[in-house]
Scaffold this motif. Structure first.
Motif, short mmCIF file in Angstrom:
data_model
loop_
_atom_site.label_atom_id
_atom_site.label_comp_id
_atom_site.label_asym_id
_atom_site.label_seq_id
_atom_site.Cartn_x
_atom_site.Cartn_y
_atom_site.Cartn_z
N ARG A 77 21.07 52.12 4.42
CA ARG A 77 19.97 50.95 4.54
C ARG A 77 20.44 50.17 5.69
NH1 ARG A 77 18.57 48.81 -1.24
NH2 ARG A 77 18.09 50.80 -2.35
N GLN A 78 21.55 49.85 6.09
CA GLN A 78 22.05 49.01 6.88
C GLN A 78 21.93 49.81 8.20
OE1 GLN A 78 23.05 45.88 6.63
NE2 GLN A 78 23.67 45.41 4.83
N THR A 79 22.13 51.13 8.52
CA THR A 79 22.00 51.67 9.31
C THR A 79 20.31 51.85 9.85
OG1 THR A 79 23.68 53.24 8.75
CG2 THR A 79 22.39 54.15 10.81
N MET A 80 19.57 52.00 8.96
CA MET A 80 18.20 52.11 9.15
C MET A 80 17.75 50.62 9.71
SD MET A 80 17.07 54.44 5.81
CE MET A 80 15.43 53.68 5.94
N LYS A 81 18.39 49.87 9.60
CA LYS A 81 17.92 48.36 10.43
C LYS A 81 18.38 48.15 11.64
CE LYS A 81 19.42 44.47 7.99
NZ LYS A 81 20.40 43.84 7.12
N LEU A 82 19.16 48.83 12.20
CA LEU A 82 19.44 48.98 13.59
C LEU A 82 18.16 49.38 14.36
CD1 LEU A 82 23.07 50.56 13.78
CD2 LEU A 82 22.46 48.18 13.73
N GLU A 83 17.91 48.36 15.49
CA GLU A 83 16.54 48.58 16.02
C GLU A 83 16.56 49.98 16.96
OE1 GLU A 83 13.71 47.06 16.39
OE2 GLU A 83 14.48 45.35 14.68
N ASP A 84 17.64 50.17 17.37
CA ASP A 84 17.77 51.67 18.14
C ASP A 84 17.83 52.90 17.15
OD1 ASP A 84 17.79 50.55 20.64
OD2 ASP A 84 19.78 50.07 20.62
N VAL A 85 17.86 52.71 16.08
CA VAL A 85 17.98 53.95 15.21
C VAL A 85 16.60 54.17 15.02
CG1 VAL A 85 18.54 54.97 12.80
CG2 VAL A 85 20.32 53.59 14.16
N VAL A 86 16.13 55.41 15.00
CA VAL A 86 14.65 55.66 14.80
C VAL A 86 14.55 56.28 13.47
CG1 VAL A 86 12.79 57.44 15.75
CG2 VAL A 86 14.29 56.05 17.30
N ARG A 87 15.49 57.05 12.98
CA ARG A 87 15.29 57.95 11.82
C ARG A 87 16.79 58.15 11.42
NH1 ARG A 87 12.53 62.57 13.13
NH2 ARG A 87 14.15 63.87 12.55
N VAL A 88 16.97 58.07 9.87
CA VAL A 88 18.32 58.53 9.30
C VAL A 88 18.04 59.65 8.26
CG1 VAL A 88 20.13 57.95 8.02
CG2 VAL A 88 19.20 56.45 9.55
N GLU A 89 18.47 60.68 8.16
CA GLU A 89 18.37 61.84 7.29
C GLU A 89 19.76 62.21 6.82
OE1 GLU A 89 16.06 65.92 7.29
OE2 GLU A 89 15.73 64.62 8.94
N ARG A 90 19.49 62.30 5.41
CA ARG A 90 21.12 62.38 4.82
C ARG A 90 20.89 63.95 4.26
NH1 ARG A 90 22.76 59.21 -0.65
NH2 ARG A 90 24.33 60.42 -1.34
N HIS A 91 22.13 64.65 4.95
CA HIS A 91 22.33 66.22 4.23
C HIS A 91 23.67 66.12 3.27
CE1 HIS A 91 19.64 67.34 7.46
NE2 HIS A 91 20.06 66.63 8.12
N GLY A 92 23.77 67.37 2.61
CA GLY A 92 25.01 67.43 2.03
C GLY A 92 26.12 68.01 2.92
N ALA A 93 27.09 67.95 2.39
CA ALA A 93 28.39 68.27 2.99
C ALA A 93 28.34 69.70 3.39
CB ALA A 93 29.65 68.33 2.18
N ASP A 94 27.60 70.69 2.91
CA ASP A 94 27.50 72.09 3.39
C ASP A 94 26.64 72.17 4.60
OD1 ASP A 94 25.16 71.33 2.11
OD2 ASP A 94 24.84 73.13 0.91
#
Lengths: 118, 563
Positions: A77-94
């Motif tokens: 959530r903190q990362t998504m607040k950064l103005e320069d971050v357009v999108r964050v996607e979370r993947h598994g460790a695999d």
């Protein structure tokens, strides 16, 4: 919350509790400082980073290998607040992005039994 | 087609943005900007005496106006000086646009004269920052800076502009639209229904309101909601004024220096409706023991605050005012409940104790006397320390957005320049800055700015020749080893003020403090009131740092008995 000690990091790695984050960010000098600085000042360890510009050069893609802690959702959530971050996607460790890096690093960045080997 | 330099573009964009006053200090690397500013017919420049003062003047304006205000500094020491005010704005979510000069692009990274990495230095302290590389970029960056500072959870944005970019001339077709805040997110009706159901089902609900309620202009609707649903209200330091202090539902400030009944009511509540708050440690005490029996509804415009420190049973992402407006028709009406009776019993058994409240020679007495001479239009600023907590406790906070204090960063030196800024944003209103002899010294130079601008600022310096809150902690928690907190030199603040050309009054030995204060408040323009206080005075109750809020020291109420 105390910062993770090396011990706890190793334990979580051995237990295979890793996650891979895929960020689409504005491509300009300084964006890496924004992203890495956020993780550093919130005491969230980053195990690995890959970053390349996307084809048109306006955006970049950053891959982060992080430990899966209870605070992961919070740091996302903190990362998504950064103005320069357009999108964050979370993947598994695999996720395969951190595979086949042994020849450049000497060791696999992924814990055994988690990812490429399986 | 326009042809303008980067500096002219900045000034033009600020004018179009509606900026009519800003504060700063010129230096080598922002002189092109100042040269362009000198040609502006619209913008009044307030020359501060230290860049930190300029930053806090802009903050004072922004805390009153609710919109982004602007401060300027040159490169290097100008930037490092202003950084404290920027960090303060970040922690208190104050909209601010800070424009710094930088060495020319070709010299960046060469350790040039007055070069620091302002961009790198301010990443952790700003909501966002920019290093501008072409004058054309300014057409995008400046409105964007205002949009970011103003949208969602407000905050400071810094624009670092190299000198050659300020001088570079570019041609452009049209001015961009001024930056405006983003639309608030839509409130989810299902979440409102769920919140109303939780509120109606609760036996002992409590509102926990913070600075976000003030920022969202939600004080009025919060008060109506508390009245309709019969819910008591605690406020954070930043939330004071959201519900008037004298309102029957108001329980004042919670936390480290909250009243006993306030912290005890929190212990007993079974539903905490947290709005525009961030569960700061000064408010919650030891978090694991904060409201141990309560479910949490957490309303915030910043999603990352929800579940950050305390997991909420219901998190509502949205503007507090819109959420409260949506909730108002949904909640059941309660005029009297056993819980309200219980809260009143706690209040009478453990009231806020203010020793000396009738004696103007004591801190509480002085604050109450000043309050009795001021109307609800008055703006109150503070510095940081004992006087700040006394004022938070004892001043009747009657309206939102009249209370300026450095909550998150706790910056000594905040009060005077913030008060100057407030007086610029609200001409005609009286601004009183309560300060201490420790804090006032940290931005004392701005007395000169106050006089130059004839700001309607009344500075009350409570003087115990001590860093009082430090001394209090040394007394309580460091074996009474009072060290480095008492000043050996006694400063004559009346003479100091007069030396700056400011009227000054001394309450020492004054036979009629009420008459003196009234005169000080009535005279237009700035003045300083020197108020000696006893160095042994303490702020109670006090929760020791790291302890649970129930473990308060001092402030006990001893009913008079003949036993």
């Amino acid at each position: 919350m105390p910062a993770p000690t090396p011990d706890t990091i190793d334990n979580s790695r051995a237990a295979g509790r890793c996650a891979v984050l895929e960020l689409i960010v504005n491509n300009h000098p300084g964006v890496m400082s924004h992203v890495c600085g956020l993780f550093a000042r919130r005491a969230y360890n980053v195990e690995g980073i890959l970053c390349m510009p996307l084809p048109e050069g306006r955006l970049s893609r950053i891959w982060l290998l992080v430990n899966e802690e209870a605070r992961l959702e919070q740091i996302i959530r903190q990362t998504m607040k950064l103005e320069d971050v357009v999108r964050v996607e979370r993947h598994g460790a695999d996720h395969e992005v951190f595979e086949r890096l042994e020849e450049f690093f000497g060791v696999s960045p992924l814990p055994s039994g988690n990812g490429a080997d399986n | 087609m326009y042809r303008k330099t980067g500096a002219e573009i900045i000034v033009g964009l600020l004018e179009r943005q509606g900026v009519r006053a800003l504060s700063g200090i010129p230096g080598g690397m922002n002189l092109p900007l100042y040269d362009a500013l000198s040609q502006s017919q619209m913008i009044r420049h307030i020359l501060a005496r230290h860049e930190q003062g300029a930053g806090f003047i802009a903050q004072g304006m922004a805390r009153i106006s609710g919109r982004p205000e602007v401060c300027l500094a040159t490169s290097g020491p100008g930037a490092t000086n202003i950084v404290t005010a920027v960090a303060d704005a970040k922690l208190d979510s104050v909209p601010l646009v800070c424009i710094t000069g930088q060495v020319p692009l070709g010299m960046i990274g060469t350790d040039a004269f007055q070069e620091v990495d302002t961009y790198g230095m301010t990443i952790p302290l700003t909501k966002h920052n920019f290093l501008v590389r072409t004058a054309a970029e300014l057409l995008e960056v400046v409105p964007e800076a205002f949009r970011i500072a103003w949208s969602g959870r407000p905050g400071p944005v810094l624009i670092d502009v190299p000198k050659d970019v300020q001088n570079q001339a570019v041609e452009f077709e049209a001015w961009p639209e001024p930056g405006r805040p983003d639309r608030c997110p839509d409130v989810n009706p299902a979440e409102l229904q769920q919140a109303a159901a939780m509120i109606d089902a609760a036996q002992r609900p409590l509102f926990y309101l913070g600075g976000g309620v003030i920022q969202a202009n939600a004080g009025g609707v919060a008060t109506r909601l508390a009245e309709k649903a019969g819910i008591p209200v605690v406020m954070t330091l930043m939330g004071l004024g959201a519900v008037p202090s004298n309102h029957p539902r108001a329980l004042g400030m919670l936390g480290m220096h909250g009243a006993r009944h306030t912290n005890l009511a929190l212990e007993e509540c079974d539903l905490l409706i947290a709005a525009g708050v961030r569960f700061d440690d000064r408010a919650t005490g030891r978090l694991a023991q904060f409201c141990p029996n309560a479910k949490i509804i957490h309303i915030d415009i910043d999603t990352s605050e929800i579940d950050k420190l305390r997991v909420a049973q219901l998190g509502i992402f949205g503007n507090v005012r819109e959420v409260f407006r949506g909730l108002l028709p949904l909640v059941e009406e309660h005029a009297q409940t056993p819980w309200l009776e219980r809260v009143e019993a706690l209040r009478s058994a453990h009231p806020m104790v203010m020793p000396g409240a009738d004696d103007p020679s004591t801190p509480y007495g002085l604050i109450r006397l000043a309050a009795s001479l001021l109307d609800e239009e008055a703006i109150i600023a503070t510095d940081v320390g004992q006087h700040q907590m006394w004022t938070a406790q004892a001043y009747p906070h009657r309206r939102p957005r009249c209370w300026l204090t450095s909550g998150g960063l706790g910056t000594m030196g905040f009060g005077l320049p913030a008060a100057i800024g407030a007086s610029l944003a609200a001409p005609g209103r009286t601004v009183v800055s309560f300060s201490g002899d420790g804090s006032i010294m940290m931005n004392l130079q701005e007395l000169a700015t106050a006089v130059e601008e004839q700001a309607n600022v009344k500075v009350i310096v409570m003087n115990n020749n001590t860093l009082g809150l430090v001394r209090q902690q040394q007394d309580l928690f460091y074996g009474q080893r009072v060290f480095a907190s008492r000043f050996r030199n006694k400063v004559d603040f009346v003479r100091i003020a007069k030396g700056f050309g400011m009227r000054a009054h001394d309450l020492a030995g004054c036979a009629n403090p009420a008459e003196l204060l009234e005169r000080a408040f009535q005279e237009p323009g700035p003045c300083l009131v020197h108020a000696p206080i006893d160095a042994a005075e303490t702020v109670y109750p006090m929760v020791p740092p790291g302890a649970a809020n129930r473990d308060m020291i001092g402030g006990e109420f001893h009913a008079c008995t003949n036993a």
